[in-house]
Write a protein that holds these residues in place. Structure first.
Motif, PDB file in Angstrom:
ATOM      1  N   ARG A  99      35.447  39.430  44.251  1.00 15.18           N
ATOM      2  CA  ARG A  99      36.435  39.485  43.174  1.00 15.18           C
ATOM      3  C   ARG A  99      36.317  40.778  42.374  1.00 15.18           C
ATOM      4  NH1 ARG A  99      36.412  33.157  41.066  1.00 15.18           N
ATOM      5  NH2 ARG A  99      37.941  32.418  42.610  1.00 15.18           N
ATOM      6  N   GLU A 103      39.384  43.584  41.977  1.00 13.18           N
ATOM      7  CA  GLU A 103      39.995  43.793  40.667  1.00 13.18           C
ATOM      8  C   GLU A 103      39.679  45.153  40.055  1.00 13.18           C
ATOM      9  OE1 GLU A 103      38.621  40.432  38.504  1.00 13.18           O
ATOM     10  OE2 GLU A 103      39.823  39.005  39.675  1.00 13.18           O
ATOM     11  N   CYS A 120      41.146  35.718  45.866  1.00 14.74           N
ATOM     12  CA  CYS A 120      42.195  36.351  45.058  1.00 14.74           C
ATOM     13  C   CYS A 120      43.491  35.542  45.138  1.00 14.74           C
ATOM     14  CB  CYS A 120      42.457  37.774  45.535  1.00 14.74           C
ATOM     15  SG  CYS A 120      41.034  38.873  45.471  1.00 14.74           S
TER      16      CYS A 120
END
Length: 209
Positions: A99, A103, A120
């Motif tokens: 993650r 991001e 995601c």
């Protein structure tokens, strides 16, 4: 944009994900390499692949610098990765890493088995790549032979089907398309045509957003 590629083994998602990332100028992560690296480290430690404690420990200590290790692509590592990937503690240990990668500023292309469904779920574009088992076995066999492996195409086909079953039936993060994923079947497509279709799908999503 965050672009999620999921799909079955040897359907072409890794090649597509890499090329899309290059086209867009964003980082790319093959999450399968994370599980292959965990499997490698478990075996190096002399443990069984289904040893949950050893696998979770290997996942928590994973060194990202080792993900380019060429042995991760050798015969048997995909099957080994599928075994450790079914261990909930391993998936939990690697989830935050994935993650955080996805991001980062500027976006990313990330590929695996559960990117659009678990890692995601809010990805801007989700593409599920698949192909017939026979087509995938032919591709994977060619790849393995290029690495020097001595294995028959029939054996590869059996392993492909076994892995599909294991990945899709595991209780944690099973392999399946996200509800809003776009399907890309590469059975009848070469890499250039598949890449063109993938870019077209992503452009449509981007224009809507």
């Amino acid at each position: 944009m965050i672009i999620a590629f999921d799909g079955t083994a040897a359907a072409g998602k890794s090649t597509l994900a890499k090329r899309v990332a290059q086209r867009l100028g964003v980082p790319h992560l093959d999450t399968g390499s994370l599980y292959r690296a965990v499997a490698r480290d478990v075996l190096k430690g002399g443990h069984a692949l289904n040893d949950a404690q050893a696998a979770a420990g290997a996942a928590s200590r994973l060194d990202p610098a080792t993900l380019s290790d060429p042995t991760l692509r050798h015969d048997g590592m995909g099957e080994a990765a599928s075994v450790v990937a079914a261990i909930p503690e391993v998936r939990a240990a690697l989830l935050l890493f994935q993650r955080n990668f996805a991001e980062q500023p500027g976006g990313a292309v990330i590929e695996g088995r559960d990117i659009g469904t678990v890692v995601c779920p809010d990805a801007d574009a989700k593409i599920f790549v698949t192909a017939s088992p026979e087509c995938r076995a032919k591709r994977r066999h060619k790849e393995l032979v290029s690495y020097g492996a001595e294995i028959s195409e029939e054996t590869v086909l059996r392993e492909i089907k076994d892995r599909d079953k294991r990945d899709s039936e595991r209780p944690i993060s099973p392999l399946k398309p996200a509800e809003d994923a776009l399907l890309l079947d590469t059975t009848e497509l070469d890499i250039e045509k598949a890449f063109a279709v993938a870019i077209e799908l992503i452009d449509k999503v981007a224009s809507r957003r």
